[in-house]
Every structure is written in C-alpha cells, then in structure tokens.
Design a protein around this motif. Structure first.
Motif, PDB file in Angstrom:
ATOM      1  N   THR A 107       0.853  -1.189   0.000  1.00 45.19           N
ATOM      2  CA  THR A 107       0.000   0.000   0.000  1.00 45.19           C
ATOM      3  C   THR A 107       0.889   1.238   0.000  1.00 45.19           C
ATOM      4  O   THR A 107       2.046   1.189   0.419  1.00 45.19           O
ATOM      5  CB  THR A 107      -0.921   0.045   1.227  1.00 45.19           C
ATOM      6  OG1 THR A 107      -0.140   0.243   2.410  1.00 45.19           O
ATOM      7  CG2 THR A 107      -1.736  -1.239   1.342  1.00 45.19           C
TER       8      THR A 107
ATOM      9  N   TYR B 213     -12.712   2.407  -0.330  1.00 44.50           N
ATOM     10  CA  TYR B 213     -11.885   2.456  -1.538  1.00 44.50           C
ATOM     11  C   TYR B 213     -12.764   2.458  -2.782  1.00 44.50           C
ATOM     12  O   TYR B 213     -13.821   1.815  -2.817  1.00 44.50           O
ATOM     13  CB  TYR B 213     -10.949   1.245  -1.604  1.00 44.50           C
ATOM     14  CG  TYR B 213      -9.766   1.331  -0.664  1.00 44.50           C
ATOM     15  CD1 TYR B 213      -8.542   1.845  -1.103  1.00 44.50           C
ATOM     16  CD2 TYR B 213      -9.868   0.890   0.650  1.00 44.50           C
ATOM     17  CE1 TYR B 213      -7.466   1.920  -0.248  1.00 44.50           C
ATOM     18  CE2 TYR B 213      -8.787   0.965   1.510  1.00 44.50           C
ATOM     19  CZ  TYR B 213      -7.580   1.481   1.057  1.00 44.50           C
ATOM     20  OH  TYR B 213      -6.508   1.557   1.903  1.00 44.50           O
TER      21      TYR B 213
ATOM     22  N   GLY C 217      -8.382   5.018   4.468  1.00 47.91           N
ATOM     23  CA  GLY C 217      -8.416   3.584   4.230  1.00 47.91           C
ATOM     24  C   GLY C 217      -9.711   2.906   4.619  1.00 47.91           C
ATOM     25  O   GLY C 217      -9.779   1.673   4.641  1.00 47.91           O
TER      26      GLY C 217
ATOM     27  N   THR D 184       0.557   5.473   0.923  1.00 44.57           N
ATOM     28  CA  THR D 184      -0.241   6.587   1.427  1.00 44.57           C
ATOM     29  C   THR D 184       0.561   7.879   1.291  1.00 44.57           C
ATOM     30  O   THR D 184       1.719   7.943   1.706  1.00 44.57           O
ATOM     31  CB  THR D 184      -0.630   6.379   2.905  1.00 44.57           C
ATOM     32  OG1 THR D 184      -1.393   5.175   3.021  1.00 44.57           O
ATOM     33  CG2 THR D 184      -1.453   7.548   3.419  1.00 44.57           C
TER      34      THR D 184
ATOM     35  N   THR E  40      -4.621   6.939  -0.348  1.00 45.46           N
ATOM     36  CA  THR E  40      -4.051   5.621  -0.067  1.00 45.46           C
ATOM     37  C   THR E  40      -4.373   4.676  -1.218  1.00 45.46           C
ATOM     38  O   THR E  40      -5.549   4.484  -1.556  1.00 45.46           O
ATOM     39  CB  THR E  40      -4.596   5.030   1.235  1.00 45.46           C
ATOM     40  OG1 THR E  40      -4.309   5.918   2.320  1.00 45.46           O
ATOM     41  CG2 THR E  40      -3.962   3.668   1.520  1.00 45.46           C
TER      42      THR E  40
ATOM     43  N   LYS F  60      -4.080   0.799  -2.974  1.00 43.69           N
ATOM     44  CA  LYS F  60      -3.891  -0.619  -2.675  1.00 43.69           C
ATOM     45  C   LYS F  60      -4.529  -1.454  -3.785  1.00 43.69           C
ATOM     46  O   LYS F  60      -5.278  -0.929  -4.626  1.00 43.69           O
ATOM     47  CB  LYS F  60      -4.511  -0.987  -1.333  1.00 43.69           C
ATOM     48  CG  LYS F  60      -6.027  -1.120  -1.369  1.00 43.69           C
ATOM     49  CD  LYS F  60      -6.550  -1.794  -0.114  1.00 43.69           C
ATOM     50  CE  LYS F  60      -8.050  -2.098  -0.223  1.00 43.69           C
ATOM     51  NZ  LYS F  60      -8.564  -2.838   0.949  1.00 43.69           N
TER      52      LYS F  60
END
Length: 248
Positions: free
Chosen positions: A113, A167, A164, A115, A146, A148
């Motif tokens: 991830t 998403y 987070g 950020t 963030t 991912k």
C-alpha cells in the motif's frame, strides 16, 4: 408419334455433394470470421490494458509528486516565521506530525500500500487540487490518498481518501502485484543510496529521508486462457517508474 424422353432432375448424390461443398465453404468463412473476431477482441483488450497501465502509473506518480505540498501563504502567518516542517500535517493513523509519506509491505502477497498526504490549494477556478478519486478539495484541507490492490473487486487498483475506510477502483485492469520501494538518503548527503521496502523504512524510522519512490506494477494477462491465445502467460512483464519527491 414420337414420345419425348422423361425429364430428370438432380440425383440425391448430386444434392448431397453440393450440400457438402456448401457446408465446407461456410465453415471456412465462419472460421475466418471467428479468428478475425478474436483478433479484434484481443487487440481491444491489449489497448485497454495499456491505457490502464499508463493511467495507473500517471495517477500514482502525480500523487507522489504532490506529497508534502502545502500552499506557502498558509504557512506564513503574519506574526510568525514558518518552520521547515509544516504544522498543517498533523499526526493521524500511522503517520506522525509532519509526515506525508507512508506505506506497508507484504513479501508474501506482494500487495503493498502507498499513502501520500498533501495540503489542498485552490487559487483560481482553473487551479484546483484533486484527490485520487477526482474530487476537488477545499484550500487548506489535509488530503490523504491511499492506494492498494482491492482483492474484493477483481484485484483492481483502488484508492481511498478517508484513511483507508472506503476504496474506489481507479482503473479496470486486474493487478497481480504492486511493490513499492523507497529511495532513502541514509548518509544525509541528498542522494538516495538504497531502495527499501516500507517495513524496512518503518523499522529504521527514516520516512523523512525518502527522496524518491519506485512503483512496480504487475498486471494479469487478459488473454491468458482465452480461446485462440494458447501459450499466453498468466501475468505480463512488470512495469516500473521512479518518482522523485518534489516537496519537503
């Protein structure tokens, strides 16, 4: 009186031969059409994949380059001298005060991830700071992006703007892995001496010495396992990009 010969049509054998020839020709035409259709479909999927790769790297690069940004006039109050570290970057989550870069690393899944934080600025109608979801943020707002791999949505690249919790996918291509490494100035001479994964950067407490970020994305091959594409590998070659940190 002469009687005319009886009229005769085509024999059953002749009809069967003609039908067989017709079916053979139609099968050939269908095969040509089918292969053409597969070719156009494959080309379309590869073109979409290239767009996804380009968009993913571009969006993440833009975010990294924005990391640590803050409007200068917000950090220059009339009765105070600005410090090197903007006070607007408050401690939150895994980040301490003034920290604007953070990440996690998983050596097993290779689903890291990333950020990045920055302060939004809007000086005119044509100068608007957007987050990774394309939303305009008010001036002075601490924005957190963030990234991912969202395993709940076909492994797409997704981004959160609320720390987070939620998403949204930003591309449609399926990712196999995302590995983020950080160029760290370990000697304090302004040079990124080595690239470390997030867990090592965290262990050494050197987030403030990160000078660049290296993004490595491996996409799943959309042609893998499809008819007419035998021999295709499950994943595509990894694409990488190194982005320099422009704000500190």
């Amino acid at each position: 009186m002469h009687k005319p010969d009886n009229q005769r049509g085509m024999s059953l054998i002749s009809l069967m031969v003609a039908l067989a020839i017709g079916i053979f020709l139609l099968a050939g035409l269908f095969q040509v059409w089918y292969q053409t259709r597969l070719t156009f479909s494959s080309q379309g999927q590869l073109a979409q994949l290239e767009d996804n790769q380009r968009m993913a790297l571009t969006m993440m690069a833009n975010t990294v380059q924005t990391g640590g940004f803050y409007p200068v006039y917000l950090n220059y109050p009339a009765s105070a001298t600005p410090t090197y570290t903007p006070a607007l970057f408050t401690a939150a989550g895994n980040m301490v005060s003034a920290q604007y870069l953070y990440g996690t690393h998983d050596s097993t899944t290779k689903a890291d991830t990333l950020t990045v934080r920055f302060i939004a600025d809007k000086t005119s109608a044509d100068s608007t700071t957007l987050d990774c979801q394309g939303q305009s943020e008010p001036t002075g707002t601490l924005v957190t992006n963030t990234y991912k791999i969202d395993t709940t949505k076909n492994n797409v690249l997704a981004c959160s703007t609320d720390g987070g919790n939620n998403y949204l996918p930003i591309i449609q291509g399926s990712l196999n892995s995302m590995v983020i490494t950080y160029g760290v100035d370990t000697l304090g001479d302004g040079t990124a001496l080595q690239y470390l994964t997030a867990d090592n950067v965290q262990a050494l407490s050197v987030w403030g010495r990160v000078l660049s970020v290296k993004i490595a994305l491996t996409f799943n091959n959309p042609l893998f396992g499809q008819p007419g594409n035998a021999g295709q590998s499950a994943t595509l070659p990894t694409i990488t990009r190194v982005i320099a940190i422009t704000h500190s």
